[in-house]
Design an enzyme around this catalytic site. Structure first.
Site, short mmCIF file in Angstrom:
data_model
loop_
_atom_site.label_atom_id
_atom_site.label_comp_id
_atom_site.label_asym_id
_atom_site.label_seq_id
_atom_site.Cartn_x
_atom_site.Cartn_y
_atom_site.Cartn_z
N HIS A 1 -93.81 -124.94 89.13
CA HIS A 1 -92.40 -124.58 89.34
C HIS A 1 -92.02 -124.70 90.82
O HIS A 1 -91.11 -124.02 91.30
CB HIS A 1 -92.09 -123.14 88.86
CG HIS A 1 -92.12 -122.98 87.37
ND1 HIS A 1 -92.67 -121.91 86.72
CD2 HIS A 1 -91.65 -123.80 86.39
CE1 HIS A 1 -92.54 -122.05 85.41
NE2 HIS A 1 -91.93 -123.20 85.18
N ARG B 1 -89.02 -135.32 88.15
CA ARG B 1 -89.89 -134.16 88.29
C ARG B 1 -91.21 -134.53 87.62
O ARG B 1 -91.22 -134.90 86.44
CB ARG B 1 -89.27 -132.95 87.58
CG ARG B 1 -90.19 -131.76 87.56
CD ARG B 1 -89.63 -130.68 86.67
NE ARG B 1 -90.53 -129.54 86.64
CZ ARG B 1 -90.58 -128.67 85.64
NH1 ARG B 1 -89.78 -128.80 84.60
NH2 ARG B 1 -91.40 -127.65 85.69
N ASN C 1 -85.57 -134.89 84.72
CA ASN C 1 -86.54 -133.84 84.45
C ASN C 1 -86.87 -133.95 82.96
O ASN C 1 -86.16 -133.40 82.12
CB ASN C 1 -85.90 -132.49 84.80
CG ASN C 1 -86.82 -131.32 84.62
OD1 ASN C 1 -87.90 -131.45 84.04
ND2 ASN C 1 -86.39 -130.16 85.09
N ARG D 1 -96.51 -119.76 75.36
CA ARG D 1 -97.83 -119.77 76.01
C ARG D 1 -98.30 -118.35 76.27
O ARG D 1 -97.49 -117.47 76.57
CB ARG D 1 -97.75 -120.52 77.35
CG ARG D 1 -97.70 -122.01 77.20
CD ARG D 1 -97.42 -122.70 78.54
NE ARG D 1 -96.05 -123.15 78.60
CZ ARG D 1 -95.47 -123.66 79.69
NH1 ARG D 1 -96.16 -123.77 80.81
NH2 ARG D 1 -94.22 -124.06 79.67
N GLU E 1 -83.46 -127.74 89.95
CA GLU E 1 -84.59 -128.62 90.28
C GLU E 1 -84.12 -130.05 90.54
O GLU E 1 -84.67 -130.74 91.38
CB GLU E 1 -85.61 -128.58 89.14
CG GLU E 1 -86.39 -127.27 89.12
CD GLU E 1 -86.93 -126.89 87.76
OE1 GLU E 1 -86.17 -126.98 86.76
OE2 GLU E 1 -88.11 -126.49 87.67
#
Ligand code: ADP
Length: 409
Positions: free
Chosen positions: A182, A94, A9, A242, A379
């Site tokens: 996500h 990922r 990832n 963000r 993940e």
């Protein structure tokens, strides 16, 4: 000697990874996980057994400007020492954006690699780093099979109304639509709930992935039916650096008053959110420690946006039966969970503050109309599982699902 799978990832400031054995009878087994932190400054790598015990460490004497190849080379050398020559059987990544092209994980070939480049402008914070890791491994081990697993893929189940942007129709034909992100995390959360709260997973669940990037996903029957991130990873909740959703008129105003597109992109992705509002940090831990009023304001706004987002997701599903917190903030900040749950009291949420303080897996009180859970998202486990499916399709038999499912359930 064991054949191993490397799940990667790769982000802007760190690379997380985990190694899975492909040779154990039955499902692949999670063996260790690690990370390279502080890329671009003074990188250091550490690997731990899955129970947290340290396994290996590496640091570089100089850091700035190191390529992904230079960063991954010592890891590959260590894998060879640890597991034997040629025992690395595959790598899986990922990849944040699969665009409208990939709705499932895929074996990477030259054409796939070229296609993934198209989506860089839609995920400038992530996609280039994902691709850099793929390119580095291709250069270091040209024959190593590599699989791409997409954050967008889980949202392939979104109904049309949740993907359409209210623009003239011709823009949709150009790929301007809501995708959602996500997805690997939400897929993992759905599977964990299947094991830990099977009745809930068939109900209406809002999952909150609250990390540096943050989003919500409305899930019914474990499938995504609405989500707060859209065309890009900028939409929805306020995040570490963000903005999240913002009046498009603000962007027009800034462009008309002298800001160029690059500066605007930088503002929206890197200088806003918790960092921008607090003026201190985009890191929630630091803000929680701070006594500054601006840190408190940033936290309040973050919580407010999560609460409003949960309301929106619930309204879209016509109700809500459960709420799940995940990722760095969702898993570790009892303060944020408590504040969100208190402001959702009108929905029937009653939090068990003791369970919340101890980060228990279920933190709702018996009197709560909604179940509230914490899921430690993984993940990499999802990536490993997908990679095994793709590899067995492409190269015949083994593995199916990582055994961490059972361990983590
Ligand atoms: P990424 O999106 O980079 O994977 P993470 O899921 O690791 O991010 O989440 C990082 C965020 O989690 C940071 O804001 C960090 O401060 C926050 N976090 C981690 N641990 C804690 C904690 N104990 N209390 C509050 N916030 C935490």
């Amino acid at each position: 000697m064991e054949r191993v799978l490397l799940a990667l990832n790769a982000g802007s400031s760190s690379i997380k990874f985990a190694l899975y054995s492909l040779d154990a009878p039955g499902d692949p087994v999670a063996m260790c996980r690690g990370g390279i932190e502080d890329i671009g400054d003074m990188p250091r790598m550490s690997v731990r057994f899955f129970d947290g015990r340290p396994m290996w460490q590496h640091s570089w004497t100089h850091g700035a400007g190191l390529s992904h190849e230079a960063l991954l080379k010592p890891l590959l050398a260590w894998i060879e020492t640890q597991f034997g020559r040629d025992m690395l059987a595959a790598a899986a990544h990922r990849v944040v954006h699969g665009g409208g092209t990939y709705s499932a994980p895929v074996l990477i070939d030259e054409q796939v690699r070229r296609t993934l480049e198209h989506w860089i402008p839609l995920a400038p914070l992530h996609q280039p780093h994902n691709l850099a890791a793929i390119d580095a491994l291709a250069a270091l081990c040209p024959d190593l099979p590599q699989v791409a697993c997409f954050d967008t893929a889980f949202h392939g189940s979104l109904p049309e109304r949740a993907t359409r942007l209210p623009l003239p129709r011709e823009y949709a034909a150009q790929g301007l639509r809501r995708y959602g992100f996500h997805g690997l995390s939400y897929e993992y959360i759905g599977r964990q709930l299947q094991a830990s709260a099977p009745r809930l997973v068939n109900g209406r669940v809002v999952a909150a992935h609250l990390g540096n990037g943050a989003s919500l996903c409305a899930m019914q029957g474990g499938r995504s039916v609405a989500t707060t991130m859209g065309f890009t990873t900028l939409d929805g909740l306020m995040m570490g650096t963000r903005t999240g959703a913002i009046d498009p008129g603000v962007l027009l105003y800034l462009l008309r008053h002298g800001m160029d597109v690059d500066a605007l992109e930088n503002l929206l992705y890197f200088r806003s959110g918790l960092l921008g509002v607090s003026g201190i940090s985009g890191d929630m831990r630091e803000l929680e420690r701070s006594s500054e009023a601006s840190a408190r304001q940033a936290i309040e706004l973050f919580v407010y946006r999560v609460v409003c987002g949960v309301g929106e997701m619930a309204a879209g599903m016509g109700g809500i039966d459960g709420l799940v917190f995940a990722a760095g903030i969702g898993e570790n900040s009892s303060l944020i969970r408590s504040a969100v749950c208190q402001q959702l009291a009108w929905l029937g949420v009653v939090i068990d503050e003791q369970a919340n303080a101890s980060h228990a897996s279920c933190i709702s009180a018996p009197a709560s109309r909604l179940q509230v859970h914490i899921v430690r998202t993984d993940e990499e486990a999802m990536i490993a599982r997908h990679a095994c499916t793709v590899l067995s399709r492409e190269h015949g038999p083994p593995p199916s699902a990582p055994q961490t499912w059972a361990a983590n359930a």
